[in-house]
Design an enzyme around this catalytic site. Structure first.
Site, short mmCIF file in Angstrom:
data_model
loop_
_atom_site.label_atom_id
_atom_site.label_comp_id
_atom_site.label_asym_id
_atom_site.label_seq_id
_atom_site.Cartn_x
_atom_site.Cartn_y
_atom_site.Cartn_z
N THR A 1 0.83 -1.21 0.00
CA THR A 1 0.00 0.00 0.00
C THR A 1 0.86 1.26 0.00
O THR A 1 0.56 2.23 -0.71
CB THR A 1 -0.96 0.00 1.21
OG1 THR A 1 -1.71 -1.20 1.19
CG2 THR A 1 -1.90 1.19 1.16
N CYS A 2 1.94 1.23 0.76
CA CYS A 2 2.84 2.40 0.80
C CYS A 2 3.48 2.62 -0.57
O CYS A 2 3.54 3.75 -1.06
CB CYS A 2 3.91 2.20 1.86
SG CYS A 2 3.27 2.01 3.54
N ALA A 3 3.93 1.55 -1.19
CA ALA A 3 4.53 1.65 -2.52
C ALA A 3 3.51 2.18 -3.52
O ALA A 3 3.84 3.03 -4.37
CB ALA A 3 5.06 0.28 -2.95
N SER B 1 1.02 4.18 -2.94
CA SER B 1 0.78 5.61 -2.73
C SER B 1 1.90 6.45 -3.34
O SER B 1 1.65 7.52 -3.90
CB SER B 1 0.60 5.93 -1.24
OG SER B 1 1.82 5.86 -0.53
#
Length: 166
Positions: A59-61, A63
């Site tokens: 999820t961080c990647a 974003s």
């Protein structure tokens, strides 16, 4: 203290995000070249602070990729991707992905960004990491949008963040 979930389990943060309309708190973060960056380095620019636990999660990647795509069309706007990851990890990820419209910054040295912005996790599996948030700041240094993502595995509301700049 914000209450969010990680995999449906409640976790807490050290405070609450700066409110819309408030002055953006100063920060001192580390860039991928190990230089120090503060709010004053971005004077006169709109900012999108894309804050997340770790670049090494899906999820961080996602974003970072999404804001990188949007950043190429934003005028007078800098997108800052902020985590407690080491600057080397952020440089490796963005380099491998060809992401050059965002700037990666780390709160690994003293952790004051997380404390000042009230978004350090205080319990749970991600304790001491940064919660997933987006803070949008106008060129005058005022917060014009702030989102604390309620489930850490969820992506932020990109549209709401980017619409705040219009």
């Amino acid at each position: 203290m914000a209450k969010v979930t990680l995999g449906g389990n409640p976790v807490h943060t050290s405070g609450t995000l700066p409110e819309t309309g408030s002055k953006t708190p100063d920060f001192k973060l580390t860039a991928t070249d190990l230089s120090s960056k503060s709010l004053s380095d971005y004077t006169g620019h709109n900012l999108v602070l894309n804050i997340f636990p770790s670049v090494d999660t899906g999820t961080c990647a996602a974003s970072i990729r999404e804001f990188n795509k949007a950043a190429s069309t934003l005028e007078n706007t800098k997108v800052l991707c902020i985590s407690k990851d080491l600057p080397f990890a952020m440089a490796r990820f963005c380099g491998a992905e060809g992401l050059d419209n965002v700037e990666s910054l780390s709160d690994f040295k003293d952790g004051n960004f997380g404390k000042t912005y009230g978004l350090d996790f205080t319990d749970g599996a991600f304790e001491a990491l940064l919660s997933r948030c987006v803070v949008v700041v106008n060129a005058e240094g005022n917060v014009i949008h702030a989102e604390q993502v309620s489930e850490i595995a969820d992506e932020p509301n990109y549209e709401a963040a980017l619409n705040a700049l219009k």
